[in-house]
Design a protein around this motif. Structure first.
Motif, short mmCIF file in Angstrom:
data_model
loop_
_atom_site.label_atom_id
_atom_site.label_comp_id
_atom_site.label_asym_id
_atom_site.label_seq_id
_atom_site.Cartn_x
_atom_site.Cartn_y
_atom_site.Cartn_z
N ASN A 1 54.89 3.20 11.67
CA ASN A 1 55.33 4.41 11.00
C ASN A 1 54.37 5.55 11.36
O ASN A 1 53.15 5.39 11.28
CB ASN A 1 55.30 4.15 9.49
N LEU A 2 54.92 6.70 11.76
CA LEU A 2 54.10 7.85 12.13
C LEU A 2 54.24 9.03 11.18
O LEU A 2 53.71 10.10 11.45
CB LEU A 2 54.46 8.32 13.55
N THR A 3 54.93 8.83 10.07
CA THR A 3 55.19 9.96 9.17
C THR A 3 53.92 10.58 8.60
O THR A 3 53.92 11.76 8.26
CB THR A 3 56.13 9.56 8.01
N LYS A 4 52.83 9.80 8.49
CA LYS A 4 51.57 10.32 7.96
C LYS A 4 50.40 9.98 8.89
O LYS A 4 49.27 9.82 8.45
CB LYS A 4 51.32 9.76 6.56
N VAL A 5 50.69 9.91 10.18
CA VAL A 5 49.67 9.50 11.14
C VAL A 5 48.49 10.47 11.19
O VAL A 5 47.37 10.07 11.48
CB VAL A 5 50.30 9.27 12.54
N GLY A 6 48.71 11.73 10.89
CA GLY A 6 47.64 12.72 10.92
C GLY A 6 46.60 12.51 9.84
O GLY A 6 45.48 13.02 9.94
N SER A 7 46.92 11.74 8.80
CA SER A 7 45.93 11.44 7.77
C SER A 7 45.04 10.27 8.19
O SER A 7 43.99 10.04 7.60
CB SER A 7 46.59 11.15 6.43
N LYS A 8 45.43 9.57 9.24
CA LYS A 8 44.67 8.43 9.74
C LYS A 8 43.89 8.77 11.02
O LYS A 8 42.78 8.29 11.21
CB LYS A 8 45.61 7.25 10.00
N TYR A 9 44.52 9.59 11.89
CA TYR A 9 43.92 9.91 13.18
C TYR A 9 43.83 11.42 13.40
O TYR A 9 44.74 12.15 13.01
CB TYR A 9 44.75 9.32 14.33
N SER A 10 42.78 11.85 14.07
CA SER A 10 42.64 13.26 14.45
C SER A 10 43.46 13.51 15.72
O SER A 10 43.94 12.57 16.36
CB SER A 10 41.17 13.58 14.74
N LYS A 11 43.58 14.77 16.09
CA LYS A 11 44.28 15.12 17.32
C LYS A 11 43.63 14.43 18.52
O LYS A 11 44.32 13.87 19.38
CB LYS A 11 44.31 16.63 17.53
N ALA A 12 42.31 14.44 18.58
CA ALA A 12 41.59 13.82 19.70
C ALA A 12 41.85 12.32 19.75
O ALA A 12 42.03 11.75 20.83
CB ALA A 12 40.09 14.10 19.58
N GLU A 13 41.89 11.68 18.60
CA GLU A 13 42.17 10.23 18.56
C GLU A 13 43.60 9.94 18.99
O GLU A 13 43.85 8.95 19.70
CB GLU A 13 41.90 9.69 17.16
N ILE A 14 44.53 10.78 18.58
CA ILE A 14 45.92 10.59 18.99
C ILE A 14 46.05 10.79 20.50
O ILE A 14 46.72 10.00 21.18
CB ILE A 14 46.86 11.52 18.20
N LEU A 15 45.38 11.80 21.04
CA LEU A 15 45.38 12.00 22.49
C LEU A 15 44.82 10.79 23.22
O LEU A 15 45.35 10.37 24.25
CB LEU A 15 44.57 13.25 22.86
N ASP A 16 43.76 10.21 22.68
CA ASP A 16 43.17 9.02 23.28
C ASP A 16 44.15 7.85 23.27
O ASP A 16 44.26 7.12 24.26
CB ASP A 16 41.88 8.64 22.55
N ILE A 17 44.86 7.67 22.18
CA ILE A 17 45.85 6.59 22.10
C ILE A 17 46.97 6.84 23.11
O ILE A 17 47.42 5.91 23.79
CB ILE A 17 46.40 6.46 20.66
N LEU A 18 47.42 8.09 23.23
CA LEU A 18 48.48 8.40 24.20
C LEU A 18 48.00 8.13 25.62
O LEU A 18 48.75 7.61 26.45
CB LEU A 18 48.91 9.86 24.06
N LYS A 19 46.76 8.47 25.90
CA LYS A 19 46.21 8.31 27.25
C LYS A 19 45.94 6.84 27.57
O LYS A 19 46.30 6.35 28.64
CB LYS A 19 44.92 9.11 27.38
N ASN A 20 45.28 6.12 26.65
CA ASN A 20 44.78 4.77 26.94
C ASN A 20 45.59 3.65 26.31
O ASN A 20 45.32 2.48 26.56
CB ASN A 20 43.32 4.66 26.48
N GLY A 21 46.54 4.00 25.47
CA GLY A 21 47.31 2.97 24.78
C GLY A 21 46.50 2.38 23.64
O GLY A 21 45.39 2.81 23.34
N LYS A 22 47.09 1.38 23.00
CA LYS A 22 46.43 0.72 21.88
C LYS A 22 46.89 -0.73 21.87
O LYS A 22 48.07 -1.02 22.05
CB LYS A 22 46.80 1.42 20.57
N SER A 23 45.93 -1.62 21.67
CA SER A 23 46.29 -3.04 21.68
C SER A 23 47.33 -3.32 20.60
O SER A 23 47.31 -2.72 19.54
CB SER A 23 45.05 -3.90 21.47
N GLY A 24 48.22 -4.18 20.91
CA GLY A 24 49.27 -4.52 19.98
C GLY A 24 50.62 -3.92 20.36
O GLY A 24 51.59 -4.08 19.64
#
Length: 116
Positions: free
Chosen positions: A70-93
């Motif tokens: 669920n991404l409806t409240k993803v901004g409360s868990k991750y910053s913009k920089a962290e989201i960019l990192d996930i987009l760039k490098n992926g995430k296990s799982g």
């Protein structure tokens, strides 16, 4: 009769010209009041289009999750920089790397970081 026709044509031209010139801007600008610098910001419509094309198949059209979380409240868990990192490098799982890149990644990260 000629005056009415001419008035009609001019009026039509004016309306068409205004329609063609108005509102085609998909980006807006933000000015930092402290530094005076201006940056372009993406319109939420741009982010929504990118999300629909690249993300919704896993995260759902309503962002409430499907295969992906669920991404409806993803901004409360991750910053913009962290989201960019996930987009760039992926995430296990299951989140693969590089699905969204460049300006599109920045647009999505900005948009998602605001989802609180």
């Amino acid at each position: 009769m000629k005056k009415k026709l001419l008035a009609f044509l001019l009026g039509t031209s004016l309306v068409m010209g205004l329609a063609a010139c108005g509102g085609g801007n998909d980006k807006s600008t933000d000015t930092n009041k402290d530094t005076g610098t201006t940056t372009k910001t993406s319109n939420a419509n741009d982010a929504q289009k990118i999300y629909d094309q690249k993300c919704s198949s896993c995260h759902g059209g309503d962002m409430k999750g499907a295969m992906g979380p669920n991404l409806t409240k993803v901004g409360s868990k991750y910053s913009k920089a962290e989201i960019l990192d996930i987009l760039k490098n992926g995430k296990s799982g299951g989140m693969p790397a590089g699905l969204v890149t460049g300006d599109d990644a920045d647009t999505i990260a900005t948009w998602l970081s605001g989802k609180k």
